[in-house]
Enzyme design. Structure first.
Site, PDB file in Angstrom:
ATOM      1  N   GLY A  51     -50.965   5.592  -1.907  1.00  0.00           N
ATOM      2  CA  GLY A  51     -50.420   5.660  -0.556  1.00  0.00           C
ATOM      3  C   GLY A  51     -51.169   4.638   0.264  1.00  0.00           C
ATOM      4  N   GLU A  52     -51.771   5.056   1.325  1.00  0.00           N
ATOM      5  CA  GLU A  52     -52.575   4.159   2.149  1.00  0.00           C
ATOM      6  C   GLU A  52     -53.928   4.836   2.371  1.00  0.00           C
ATOM      7  OE1 GLU A  52     -52.666   1.014   3.273  1.00  0.00           O
ATOM      8  OE2 GLU A  52     -54.562   1.782   4.036  1.00  0.00           O
ATOM      9  N   SER A  53     -54.958   4.232   1.765  1.00  0.00           N
ATOM     10  CA  SER A  53     -56.271   4.892   1.755  1.00  0.00           C
ATOM     11  C   SER A  53     -56.826   5.121   3.152  1.00  0.00           C
ATOM     12  CB  SER A  53     -57.246   4.066   0.916  1.00  0.00           C
ATOM     13  OG  SER A  53     -57.318   2.734   1.398  1.00  0.00           O
ATOM     14  N   CYS A  83     -54.678   4.267  -7.340  1.00  0.00           N
ATOM     15  CA  CYS A  83     -54.495   3.253  -6.307  1.00  0.00           C
ATOM     16  C   CYS A  83     -55.270   3.630  -5.034  1.00  0.00           C
ATOM     17  CB  CYS A  83     -52.997   3.025  -6.084  1.00  0.00           C
ATOM     18  SG  CYS A  83     -52.655   1.421  -5.354  1.00  0.00           S
ATOM     19  N   ARG A 112     -59.981  -3.342  -1.707  1.00  0.00           N
ATOM     20  CA  ARG A 112     -58.647  -2.935  -1.267  1.00  0.00           C
ATOM     21  C   ARG A 112     -57.711  -4.151  -1.267  1.00  0.00           C
ATOM     22  NH1 ARG A 112     -57.482  -2.189   4.104  1.00  0.00           N
ATOM     23  NH2 ARG A 112     -55.617  -0.922   4.248  1.00  0.00           N
ATOM     24  N   ILE A 141     -49.117  -1.773  -7.013  1.00  0.00           N
ATOM     25  CA  ILE A 141     -48.441  -1.856  -5.713  1.00  0.00           C
ATOM     26  C   ILE A 141     -49.506  -2.013  -4.625  1.00  0.00           C
ATOM     27  CG2 ILE A 141     -46.839  -0.710  -4.141  1.00  0.00           C
ATOM     28  CD1 ILE A 141     -45.937   0.999  -6.642  1.00  0.00           C
ATOM     29  N   ARG A 142     -49.621  -3.221  -4.078  1.00  0.00           N
ATOM     30  CA  ARG A 142     -50.704  -3.529  -3.131  1.00  0.00           C
ATOM     31  C   ARG A 142     -52.022  -2.908  -3.648  1.00  0.00           C
ATOM     32  NH1 ARG A 142     -46.782  -1.573  -0.549  1.00  0.00           N
ATOM     33  NH2 ARG A 142     -47.932   0.267   0.144  1.00  0.00           N
ATOM     34  N   HIS A 178     -50.221   2.771 -10.804  1.00  0.00           N
ATOM     35  CA  HIS A 178     -49.530   4.053 -10.613  1.00  0.00           C
ATOM     36  C   HIS A 178     -48.870   4.519 -11.909  1.00  0.00           C
ATOM     37  CE1 HIS A 178     -49.450   4.194  -6.140  1.00  0.00           C
ATOM     38  NE2 HIS A 178     -49.574   2.893  -6.257  1.00  0.00           N
ATOM     39  N   GLU A 180     -47.855   7.338 -12.552  1.00  0.00           N
ATOM     40  CA  GLU A 180     -46.862   8.381 -12.234  1.00  0.00           C
ATOM     41  C   GLU A 180     -45.480   7.818 -11.915  1.00  0.00           C
ATOM     42  OE1 GLU A 180     -49.301   7.411 -10.396  1.00  0.00           O
ATOM     43  OE2 GLU A 180     -48.612   7.148  -8.336  1.00  0.00           O
TER      44      GLU A 180
HETATM   45  N1  GLN Z   1     -53.206  -0.882  -0.337  1.00  0.00           N
HETATM   46  C1  GLN Z   1     -53.246   0.558  -0.279  1.00  0.00           C
HETATM   47  C2  GLN Z   1     -54.542   1.058   0.354  1.00  0.00           C
HETATM   48  O1  GLN Z   1     -55.316   0.320   0.800  1.00  0.00           O
HETATM   49  C3  GLN Z   1     -53.111   1.178  -1.634  1.00  0.00           C
HETATM   50  C4  GLN Z   1     -51.701   0.988  -2.151  1.00  0.00           C
HETATM   51  C5  GLN Z   1     -51.234   2.061  -3.072  1.00  0.00           C
HETATM   52  O2  GLN Z   1     -51.803   3.154  -3.140  1.00  0.00           O
HETATM   53  N2  GLN Z   1     -50.149   1.783  -3.728  1.00  0.00           N
HETATM   54  O3  GLN Z   1     -54.764   2.226   0.380  1.00  0.00           O
END
Ligand code: GLN
Length: 200
Positions: A51-53, A83, A112, A141-142, A178, A180
């Site tokens: 997600g987004e940390s 991630c 990150r 993914i990012r 990921h 999952e």
């Molecule tokens: N770039 C996201 C972060 O900094 C991580 C991306 C992801 O979990 N797919 O949390």
């Protein structure tokens, strides 16, 4: 022989919670969503999703979850971070947003958004010796990457250029990608084995 199903929580503050819950349930775990300390106290293992940390970090503080998660990690609760979840497990991060904190526990430095904007997302077949054949089809993914690890950290997978993208340290498991979302269940199986071992 009867066996009790392991009770596994998914930290459900933000991110791809449902995808993890689906994979874990498919592997026979009793899955619960964790947003509150009481829900955390009830589980034998915890998944921190992607997600987004920085958002999960902030929400964990406003939900009063930061200290309980830190305490649970310190007391040996098995935790699997993917991630953003890997970022949140790291003792040290680079390129976090201003004031970003992690739960920590994993003796590693994680960068990150390590793969830059031109390759925001990519998929690759990864050799993971601990899982054997076939290779793991991994979606980044990012994604972060692990830039440094302490002596107690086992590297489970690297990209061809040597970037570390999956690690294990005691009861902690982390992947920069990921599993999952690509139908790959072997990391979750490995995690459930870690949960069962600790419960035994
Ligand atoms: N770039 C996201 C972060 O900094 C991580 C991306 C992801 O979990 N797919 O949390």
């Amino acid at each position: 022989m009867t066996s009790t199903r392991p009770r596994v929580g998914v930290l459900a503050l933000q991110g791809d919670v449902r995808e993890h819950a689906r994979v874990l349930a498919g592997l026979g775990a009793d899955v619960g969503l964790v947003r509150r300390p009481r829900e955390l106290a009830d589980v034998d293992g915890l998944v921190i999703p992607g997600g987004e940390s920085s958002v999960i970090d902030k929400l964990s503080r406003s939900f009063g979850m930061r200290e309980p998660v830190r305490d649970a990690i310190a007391s040996g609760l098995p935790v699997f971070g993917t991630c953003a979840g890997l970022i949140l497990l790291a003792d040290r991060i680079t390129d976090g947003i201003e004031g970003q904190q992690t739960f920590g526990g994993l003796d590693a430095t994680v960068r990150r958004n390590a793969f830059g904007s031109q390759v925001d997302s990519f998929e690759v077949d990864l050799d993971v010796p601990a899982l054997g054949a076939p290779p793991v089809h991994a979606a980044f993914i990012r994604a972060p990457r692990v830039e440094q690890v302490g002596p107690g950290v086992e590297t489970l997978a690297t990209l061809v250029d040597g970037d570390i993208v999956a690690v294990r340290q005691g009861a902690l498991l982390g992947t920069a990608f990921h599993p999952e979302v690509t139908g790959e269940h072997r990391f979750h199986r490995m995690f459930l084995d870690m949960v069962e071992q600790r419960a035994a």
